[in-house]
Design an enzyme around this catalytic site. Structure first.
Site, PDB file in Angstrom:
ATOM      1  N   HIS A   1       0.908  -1.148   0.179  1.00 13.72           N
ATOM      2  CA  HIS A   1      -0.050   0.014  -0.181  1.00 13.72           C
ATOM      3  C   HIS A   1       0.651   1.139   0.265  1.00 13.72           C
ATOM      4  CE1 HIS A   1      -3.459   1.857   0.707  1.00 13.72           C
ATOM      5  NE2 HIS A   1      -4.629   0.915   0.246  1.00 13.72           N
TER       6      HIS A   1
ATOM      7  N   ASP B   1      -7.677   3.839   9.467  1.00 11.81           N
ATOM      8  CA  ASP B   1      -8.732   3.325   9.610  1.00 11.81           C
ATOM      9  C   ASP B   1      -9.154   2.291   8.209  1.00 11.81           C
ATOM     10  OD1 ASP B   1      -9.509   5.572   9.789  1.00 11.81           O
ATOM     11  OD2 ASP B   1      -8.149   7.190   8.638  1.00 11.81           O
TER      12      ASP B   1
ATOM     13  N   GLU C   1     -11.961  12.244  13.640  1.00  9.66           N
ATOM     14  CA  GLU C   1     -12.194  13.000  11.853  1.00  9.66           C
ATOM     15  C   GLU C   1     -12.147  13.792  11.530  1.00  9.66           C
ATOM     16  OE1 GLU C   1     -10.871   9.518   9.755  1.00  9.66           O
ATOM     17  OE2 GLU C   1      -9.434   8.494  10.495  1.00  9.66           O
TER      18      GLU C   1
END
Length: 645
Positions: A212, A272, A383
């Site tokens: 990622h 997340d 957030e």
């Protein structure tokens, strides 16, 4: 012992052809050479067993090369010996008498055999020189293959794959020479021990988790990529006053979450997106809306098992080998490969009260976020994000199951209107009174300054809340927007500079055609251990709050109207570079998941912490084997072999 580093397929093909030729010669040898054929067969390599330790079905390009020369030399030698020794013709007794004073028949045979052996030895010497010449040329070859030793331990080095040369960013594609899929920590240790002690100065190693990364951080050009997902993924749990899990560095956070929830537990701090590896996020920091309360993931680790750049397997913690423990956490893969981690767990809530509120003023948006993170006893997650256009409003609502009736006016292209959203969550345990949770949300929201009537709440399971980004991923995949370019930029911004950063950001993007999400939310400094390798903004201010800004942009090259070409991608990257440099120079901001194109940029990034970082590198990875994709310590510069000071 298996080594399979296939780069030159032509050499492998020729090598296999030579193997077939030798096999034919072996079959015909009794006819061609007579009863003593076994003597001559001893010089031939055995087909199917070209070298000790080679994979039976696949030659490495280097070993194929040696096999070709060996087979050719031996075959030539064999064919030369098949030429029959000449016999003297003695036709009569007179001839015998005339030859009485000459060399007798055994002597003739001995002379000719001696000459044949001498010629054969000369040929053998020539072949030996040819082999040495080819060996030297192979070692100096610019082609991408590793000259692998014959005794390299029980490793299975495989040919490179497209996966090993790509990542989520889809910006850089650096192909390694080989891939290691370790079955144990010892496999990684063996690889790094060999490279650390060898003269292969240019071979580097990168640990790859879920891939990622954005800018090739887990790639190793012409080196070796270690696929961490191959490690055994068994998880061991301990439940007590301090609960924790021992888990593989190659396991995914979603796997740890699913298994721990079965015991009523969960990691205290998560990202997340959960389909990332344990070792991958711990090598950076690991942040989300829970970070203000529990700190980043690197602040929730009790112990690590690490393989250093020297190949040493070390179990470290704050009480044992503390320097390595702190170096590896947030160390960008520069000091060691995390093979196991002991992760702190907490009691898992049953459900979550998830709340969203919308704003049309940036000052009110940030003020309310700072209010929420000042209430860690009441709020469990905070957030926020920017709402630039209809697309961003829609995409951010995919995972939020409440009916959001927010239809703002985004203005015209020449004068766009920007909106903002704060989201927070309150945990609901099975023993918690539902009315008490509703009352707590009302009290909290009553202190906020959001747009009137634009506050929405919904109750969801704890797992669904934590795994919310997966729903967004599935939506993007179905639209063909997941496997596209992702020129992301993440920044840590001081509280005093967040307004300036917002202006800098808005000057660099066009709200009407922006594809993706822009996250903005506060973190608290005292939740971070500054002894780790993570770099935070240094402002000299006493403010505990700082902000993380994530510009999570997608650039689809295949869009029929707004397709982003390579030129378009370069322009986006240049804009992000301008934003990052301007924010660092003018606002004291620092990149998170950083990317700097030069070692000088990295030195500026670390600032006064650079010397400590470099000293740790010299101590734990003196040959600069690890983490080449980061570009922090180029292996060929300033002496590849560093010495600890």
């Amino acid at each position: 012992m298996e080594v399979a580093l296939c780069r030159h397929e032509s050499l492998t093909t020729i090598g296999n052809g030579m193997m077939r030729m030798v096999s034919v010669l072996r079959l015909l040898s009794p006819i061609l050479l007579g009863p003593n054929h076994s003597v001559w067969l001893s010089i031939l390599p055995i087909p199917g067993e070209p070298c000790r330790g080679m994979h039976s079905s696949k030659l490495s390009s280097f070993s194929a090369l040696i096999y070709i020369v060996q087979s050719f030399s031996a075959s030539f030698y064999l064919l030369f010996l098949m030429k029959p020794l000449s016999k003297p013709h003695i036709s009569s007794s007179a001839d015998r008498v005339q030859n009485t004073h000459c060399v007798d028949t055994p002597s003739i045979f001995l002379q000719e055999a001696t000459g044949r052996i001498t010629q054969t030895m000369e040929i053998a010497m020539v072949c030996t020189r040819v082999i040495l010449l080819i060996l030297i040329l192979s070692l100096c070859s610019p082609y991408k293959f590793i000259q692998s030793p014959m005794d390299f331990g029980p490793l299975n080095l495989l040919p490179t794959t497209t996966t090993a040369s790509s990542d989520f960013g889809r910006i850089l594609f650096h192909s390694p020479s080989a891939v290691l899929k370790p079955q144990s920590t010892r496999d990684i240790s063996l690889l790094l021990s060999f490279l650390s002690a060898s003269s292969l100065d240019k071979v580097t190693v990168a640990a790859r988790g879920a891939g990622h990364s954005i800018h090739g951080q887990a790639q190793a050009l012409d080196g070796i990529v270690v696929e961490m997902s191959s490690l055994p993924s068994a998880i061991e749990f301990y439940k007590g006053d301090v609960s924790y899990a021992d888990v593989s560095g190659g396991a995914l956070w979603i796997e740890l979450l699913e298994q721990s929830l079965k015991l009523g537990l969960a990691p205290r701090s998560l990202t997340d997106y959960l389909y990332l590896t344990i070792g991958g996020t711990l090598s950076n920091a690991g942040i989300s809306g829970q970070t203000f309360k529990h700190g980043p993931q690197i602040s929730n680790v009790l112990q690590l098992e690490v393989v250093t750049g020297r190949g040493e397997i070390v179990t470290c913690s704050l009480t044992k080998d503390e320097e390595l423990f702190n170096a590896v956490l947030g160390g960008l893969g520069q000091f060691g490969i995390i093979t196991r981690a002991r992760i702190l767990l907490q009691e898992a809530p049953h459900k979550v009260k998830w709340v969203r509120a919308f704003y049309d003023d940036f000052g009110a948006f940030t003020k309310d976020q700072e209010l929420l993170v000042s209430m860690p006893d009441s709020v469990d997650y905070v957030e926020g994000f920017i709402v630039l256009n209809e697309r961003s409003l829609h995409s951010s609502s995919i995972a939020f199951p409440a009916n959001v009736d927010f239809n703002p006016d985004f203005g015209a292209m020449s004068s766009p209107k920007i909106y903002y959203c704060v989201e927070f969550a309150v945990h609901v345990h099975q023993t918690t009174n539902t009315n008490a949770v509703e009352h707590a949300v009302r009290v909290i929201s009553g202190q906020m300054s959001h747009v009137a009537s634009q506050l929405y709440s919904v109750e969801v399971s704890y797992f669904d809340f934590l795994n919310r980004v997966r729903m967004e991923e599935m939506s993007l995949r179905s639209s063909g927007l997941w496997e596209v370019h992702h020129p992301w930029l993440n920044m840590f911004v001081p509280k005093a500079g967040i307004n300036g950063f917002r202006d800098l950001l808005m000057d660099s993007i066009s709200p009407d055609n922006f594809e993706g999400l822009i996250l903005i939310y506060p973190l608290l400094r005292h939740k971070w251990d500054t002894n780790t390798s993570v770099v935070l903004p240094e402002t000299g201010s006493t403010d505990q709050a700082m902000y993380v800004v994530g510009i999570l942009r997608s650039a689809n090259p295949n869009h029929p109207v707004d397709g982003c070409s390579h030129r378009c991608l370069r322009e986006l990257l240049l804009r992000h570079r301008h934003v990052a440099d301007a924010a660092a120079g003018g606002l004291g901001a620092k990149q998170y998941l950083a990317h700097h194109p030069t070692p000088g940029g990295w030195r500026r990034h670390f600032g006064r912490r650079w010397e400590r970082f470099a000293e740790r590198k010299a101590r734990f990875d003196p040959q600069r084997i690890l983490g080449p994709g980061q570009g922090i310590f180029p292996k060929g510069s300033n002496g590849a072999r560093m010495q600890p000071s």
